[in-house]
Design an enzyme around this catalytic site. Structure first.
Site, PDB file in Angstrom:
ATOM      1  N   CYS A  81       0.833  -1.216   0.000  1.00  0.00           N
ATOM      2  CA  CYS A  81       0.000   0.000   0.000  1.00  0.00           C
ATOM      3  C   CYS A  81       0.862   1.257   0.000  1.00  0.00           C
ATOM      4  O   CYS A  81       1.626   1.498   0.926  1.00  0.00           O
ATOM      5  CB  CYS A  81      -0.933  -0.069   1.206  1.00  0.00           C
ATOM      6  SG  CYS A  81      -1.356   1.471   1.971  1.00  0.00           S
TER       7      CYS A  81
ATOM      8  N   CYS B 129       0.291   3.890   2.665  1.00  0.00           N
ATOM      9  CA  CYS B 129       0.894   3.523   3.954  1.00  0.00           C
ATOM     10  C   CYS B 129       2.339   3.985   4.002  1.00  0.00           C
ATOM     11  O   CYS B 129       2.809   4.488   5.017  1.00  0.00           O
ATOM     12  CB  CYS B 129       0.839   2.015   4.166  1.00  0.00           C
ATOM     13  SG  CYS B 129      -0.806   1.334   4.090  1.00  0.00           S
TER      14      CYS B 129
END
Ligand SMILES: *[C@@H]1O[C@H](CO)[C@@H](O)[C@H](O)[C@H]1NC(C)=O
Ligand SMILES: *[C@@H]1O[C@H](CO)[C@@H](O)[C@H](O)[C@H]1NC(C)=O
Length: 425
Positions: free
Chosen positions: A50, A53
């Protein structure tokens, strides 16, 4: 001054000396059993793939280091949701990154912007007492200078205080709750009777009335937004939870003369007709029309006025030009009495249309910026669909042609092996 500088130097030094994750603990599936029950945690769930993230990583580290240097009781952790799946399930993680506070056994979900300030404010608010007590005028004034919106319980213990605390338990993720006594508040704050719940916002205050406003928690949920403010797509979406209609002046960020006039008109009406409209409307202006274009499924004119019902993605446009305060008031009254029809909405038809609209917008954007990529994006799925259809039809035909010889129709490995067997038989 020099003390501050020393503190900054010291924390810079600590950051340099300590290894990367000294302020952020990596948590695993044992976390819930091993933590001590009174600890307060700020936790980020991430996934290796991700990219949002990854962007959040340095922010998370700063938050960890800052909370530590402030002496905050909040512990900062992170967990790889794809590895610590038990923990992710416990927190009902649905997407990444996901940010939570864990306090006693209550989990609070953060849904604001993923900025350091936004998350720090959330951590301090949820990490502190549910209801903060203001024991002196000075504390009250200090709180007023820090918070745009404050809900204050005034009086001794009472059943209303119980309702106030239980509302705080749920809504502390969004706003601040305080309690105080009558003698602490400035004389100018007139309160009809005690106990009372007062909201201070927009430079004024008003008191909850059970008779008029019904349930305390719902009232707080409605009133936790400023009456008039600048909105972006994120905050506009959030105001939907108030259940009120949002009156918007849509302006360009350069603020041409017309834009300024529209904005002032909305501000004036919001301020001067507060009593008449504050139950039904929130007011604001927006400089970015992208979210509204998506809602309206077209280009919204700029500058213009629009009123939106975010609970069903419906909107109202003025029937004629709005030049004066009277025009705008007529527009709002028309919405309230039902004479101006709403458009849009979230019926199935509208939703399907919106999906196509989004695809169309994305494709136009891609085509205008990278025509080759656009062709690729259109042609590849088209080709795939065509080929699959072709194969599918062909298979079906051969299947009905020769039911016995399933092998010829289904090009799977298993069938091919079967055919090989048949042949060798
Ligand atoms: C206070 O809470 C009780 C119990 O949940 C509820 O029945 C009552 O309506 C609440 N009162 C207000 C003013 O919200
Ligand atoms: C928004 O639309 C819903 C559904 O039509 C309606 O029930 C609700 O009252 C509307 N909201 C407002 C504030 O008018």
């Amino acid at each position: 001054m020099s003390a501050t500088r020393n503190a900054v130097l010291l924390s810079a030094l600590i950051v340099l000396v300590l290894p990367g994750d000294a302020f952020v603990e990596e948590l695993d599936d044992n976390f819930m059993e091993s933590r001590s029950a009174d600890d307060v945690w700020l936790i980020k769930f991430y996934a290796p793939w991700c990219s949002f993230c990854k962007q959040l990583d340095p922010v998370w580290h700063q938050i960890g280091s800052e909370l530590k240097s402030l002496g905050s009781p909040v512990n900062v952790g992170k967990a790889d949701g794809t590895v610590s799946t038990g923990l992710a399930r416990e927190f009902k993680v649905r997407g990444y990154p996901a940010i939570f506070m864990l306090k006693k056994d209550v989990k609070y979900t953060y849904s604001g912007p993923r900025t350091k300030d936004g998350i720090m404010d959330f951590a301090n608010r949820v990490g502190g007492p549910l209801v903060r007590s203001l024991r002196s005028l000075q504390l009250f004034q200090n709180a007023m200078s820090h918070h745009d919106i404050m809900f204050v319980y005034v009086g001794a213990s009472s059943p209303l205080k119980g309702n106030f605390t239980s509302a705080a338990e749920e809504l502390i993720v969004h706003t601040y709750f305080f309690s105080t006594t009558r003698d602490v508040l400035p004389k100018a704050v007139s309160i009809p009777s005690l106990p009372a719940v007062v909201v201070f916002k927009d430079g004024t205050f008003f008191t909850f009335s059970e008779e008029r406003d019904g349930n305390l928690k719902s009232w707080i949920n409605r009133e936790r937004f400023p009456h008039y403010s600048k909105l972006d797509s994120y905050s506009l979406y959030a105001t939907g939870e108030s259940g009120k209609l949002v009156v918007l002046a849509l302006v360009d960020d350069g603020l041409c003369d017309d834009g300024l006039r529209y904005k002032h008109l909305v501000e004036k009406v919001s301020a001067e007709h507060r009593d008449a409209y504050s139950r039904d409307f929130i007011f604001g202006y927006m400089e970015d029309s992208e979210y509204l274009n998506g809602l309206v499924m077209g280009e919204v004119a700029v500058p213009s006025f629009i009123v939106v019902n975010l609970s069903i993605d419906a909107y109202f446009l003025p029937p004629g030009t709005v030049e004066t305060e009277r025009h705008l008031l007529d527009f709002l009254d028309g919405i309230l009495d039902g004479s101006i029809p709403s458009q849009g909405g979230n019926s199935i038809g509208q939703r399907v249309q919106r999906v196509f609209y989004d695809i169309w917008v994305t494709l136009t954007l891609v085509f205008s910026q990278a025509p080759l990529l656009g062709c690729f994006l259109v042609i590849l799925p088209l080709a795939t669909v065509t080929v699959s259809c072709y194969l599918c039809c062909k298979n079906r035909r051969s299947m009905s042609d020769d039911d016995d010889d399933a092998a010829a129709s289904a090009p799977s490995l298993q069938n091919r092996q079967k055919r090989a067997h048949k042949k060798s038989d």
